[in-house]
Design an enzyme around this catalytic site. Structure first.
Site, short mmCIF file in Angstrom:
data_model
loop_
_atom_site.label_atom_id
_atom_site.label_comp_id
_atom_site.label_asym_id
_atom_site.label_seq_id
_atom_site.Cartn_x
_atom_site.Cartn_y
_atom_site.Cartn_z
N HIS A 196 0.79 -1.40 0.18
CA HIS A 196 -0.10 0.05 -0.12
C HIS A 196 0.64 1.14 0.02
O HIS A 196 0.21 2.41 -0.09
CB HIS A 196 -0.78 0.08 1.22
CG HIS A 196 -0.34 0.30 2.39
ND1 HIS A 196 0.40 -0.45 3.31
CD2 HIS A 196 -0.04 1.85 3.32
CE1 HIS A 196 1.03 0.33 4.30
NE2 HIS A 196 0.66 1.59 4.21
C1 UD1 Z 1 -1.83 5.80 5.52
C2 UD1 Z 1 -0.62 6.51 6.25
C3 UD1 Z 1 0.36 5.53 5.96
C4 UD1 Z 1 -0.09 4.15 6.68
C5 UD1 Z 1 -1.52 3.48 6.07
C6 UD1 Z 1 -2.00 2.43 6.68
C7 UD1 Z 1 -0.27 8.66 5.59
C8 UD1 Z 1 0.67 9.89 4.57
N1 UD1 Z 1 -0.04 7.33 5.18
O1 UD1 Z 1 -1.56 5.46 4.13
O2 UD1 Z 1 1.61 5.84 6.91
O3 UD1 Z 1 0.88 3.19 6.83
O4 UD1 Z 1 -2.45 4.79 6.19
O5 UD1 Z 1 -3.10 2.19 5.98
O6 UD1 Z 1 -0.89 9.26 6.32
N2 UD1 Z 1 -8.65 5.13 0.88
C9 UD1 Z 1 -10.10 4.69 0.59
N3 UD1 Z 1 -10.42 4.49 2.13
C10 UD1 Z 1 -9.95 4.61 3.21
C11 UD1 Z 1 -8.63 5.23 3.26
C12 UD1 Z 1 -8.01 5.70 2.18
O7 UD1 Z 1 -10.69 4.55 -0.21
O8 UD1 Z 1 -10.58 4.37 4.25
C13 UD1 Z 1 -7.97 5.50 -0.39
C14 UD1 Z 1 -8.36 6.71 -0.92
O9 UD1 Z 1 -8.21 6.54 -2.19
C15 UD1 Z 1 -6.91 7.79 -0.55
C16 UD1 Z 1 -5.75 6.40 -0.51
O10 UD1 Z 1 -6.48 5.44 -0.23
O11 UD1 Z 1 -6.65 8.67 -1.46
C17 UD1 Z 1 -4.79 6.87 0.27
O12 UD1 Z 1 -5.24 7.07 1.63
P1 UD1 Z 1 -4.31 7.84 2.77
O13 UD1 Z 1 -5.05 7.86 4.16
O14 UD1 Z 1 -3.87 9.26 1.88
O15 UD1 Z 1 -2.97 6.97 2.83
P2 UD1 Z 1 -2.80 5.27 3.15
O16 UD1 Z 1 -2.28 4.74 1.76
O17 UD1 Z 1 -3.87 4.75 3.63
#
Ligand code: UD1
Length: 363
Positions: free
Chosen positions: A207
């Site tokens: 991820h």
């Molecule tokens: C985040 C953390 C990372 C952690 C990870 C665990 C940051 C910069 N990164 O990464 O350190 O290891 O969480 O999972 O804070 N999305 C969904 N549903 C959700 C959450 C996210 O669809 O409930 C999708 C969205 O398209 C979003 C993308 O995932 O844009 C990224 O989500 P984001 O919270 O920015 O970062 P993670 O990759 O989850």
């Protein structure tokens, strides 16, 4: 003492579980604020219910966005929450955008901030998590470090005076849940379709932005996983699903079988049921170590170098360079014969965190 915990992403909920339990056994007031960075039930709700965490008192519902938008929205929303709560400590966890926003908001309001899991470094300045770690550590008043290595990093940055070694709260929760799984207290995990839980399989997650957000890199990693000699159960994070769809990359191919993320106890059971783990997650590298499964990490560096000792964890940033046989032999290697040590503490870190917060209460 009143403590506000700011959480928002899946790994923070795992760390929150033992902390919430330690506060529940104390006379202190603990207020949980969920930023809403993770909003899918699979990444959030099941962790509250599965780990027995009390519901958040406040939910900011910020959702997704670019780093600036996400961090800024959390920051803006926290001001009024902190002003209303006036806690003795704001406690922030790990290295996400929620961590940084919580620390900055608290500092600006002159509220004492403690950072749990302080001092971790990948020394990779391109990782958003690395920016969040460094900035949070330098803003915080109290640095709760999980390992000796983390203490050394903080010392190298002139932060020794604020640092305390408490151990790793993830050991507290991982070992407790492992014992429950082994005692048959949790249902068997729902693995991706095509995975036979009774035959050898590898468990995989992917991820990190640096692995998912470049189409060529993601296609190469998916191809590598699909070419392994054992079935691979891929627990797909929403970010991975979104990018794979956007780039037209099939996640179900060859040995690779994609399914939904698992709740924590099911994840622990799935690791115990596997013959090894392939991941870019920080938490899962350590859980593999604690649960005695060899791990292959799809990154050039790790924040948990203790797992590399005796080959329990191996860094493989470019699986393609090993050739198909070399890569398969690496990812399916048997568990090392060497005994594991306990670099992450004794499973009592959360109680220590509460004690240290009280001892260091600013007057
Ligand atoms: C985040 C953390 C990372 C952690 C990870 C665990 C940051 C910069 N990164 O990464 O350190 O290891 O969480 O999972 O804070 N999305 C969904 N549903 C959700 C959450 C996210 O669809 O409930 C999708 C969205 O398209 C979003 C993308 O995932 O844009 C990224 O989500 P984001 O919270 O920015 O970062 P993670 O990759 O989850």
């Amino acid at each position: 003492m009143k403590v506000v915990s700011v959480v928002g992403a899946r790994p923070q909920l795992v760390k929150l579980a033992p902390i919430a339990a330690a506060f529940a056994n104390s006379e202190h007031e603990h207020v949980i604020v969920h930023t809403g960075q993770h909003y899918d039930a699979d990444l959030s709700d099941v962790f509250f219910s599965g780990l027995g965490i009390p519901d958040p008192a406040v939910h900011l519902g910020v959702g997704s966005g670019s780093h600036g938008v996400q961090t800024g929205n959390i920051l803006a929303a926290l001001d009024s929450v902190f002003t209303a709560e006036r806690p003795d400590w704001v406690l922030v966890y790990g290295d996400t955008n929620s961590t940084l926003a919580g620390a900055v908001s608290a500092v600006k309001l002159h509220l004492p901030v403690a950072h749990l899991e302080a001092g971790l470094r990948s020394f990779n300045r391109r990782m958003p998590e690395e920016h969040n770690r460094i900035l949070t550590d330098h803003a915080a008043d109290l640095l709760l470090a999980p390992t000796e290595e983390a203490i050394r990093h903080l010392a190298a940055e002139g932060l020794s005076g604020r640092a305390v070694l408490v151990g790793d709260v993830m050991v507290d929760v991982c070992l407790r849940i492992r014992d429950g799984v082994l005692a048959g207290q949790h249902p068997t995990p729902v693995l991706p379709e095509g995975i036979d839980a009774d035959a050898p399989y590898l468990l995989a997650t992917l991820h990190r932005a640096e692995n998912t957000d470049d189409p060529e890199r993601l296609a190469g990693l998916v191809e590598a996983l699909a070419g392994l000699s054992l079935p691979v159960a891929l627990l797909a994070h929403p970010r991975l699903l979104a990018r794979a769809e956007e780039y037209g990359i099939k996640l179900n191919q060859g040995s690779l079988h994609a399914g939904r993320p698992l709740p924590y106890a099911a994840m622990v059971a799935a690791v115990l049921g596997s013959v090894g783990v392939v991941t870019d997650s920080g938490g899962l590298q350590k859980e593999a170590y604690l649960l005695g499964r060899p791990c292959t990490t799809l990154r050039p560096e790790t924040e948990w170098p203790e797992t590399l000792v005796d080959d329990w964890n191996r860094l493989v940033p470019e699986p393609g360079r090993l050739g198909p046989d070399g890569w398969s032999a690496t990812a399916t290697r048997p568990a090392p014969a060497a005994e594991r040590t306990t670099p992450y503490g004794d499973g009592q870190a959360a109680v220590r965190v509460v004690q240290v917060l009280q001892e260091r209460l600013p007057s």
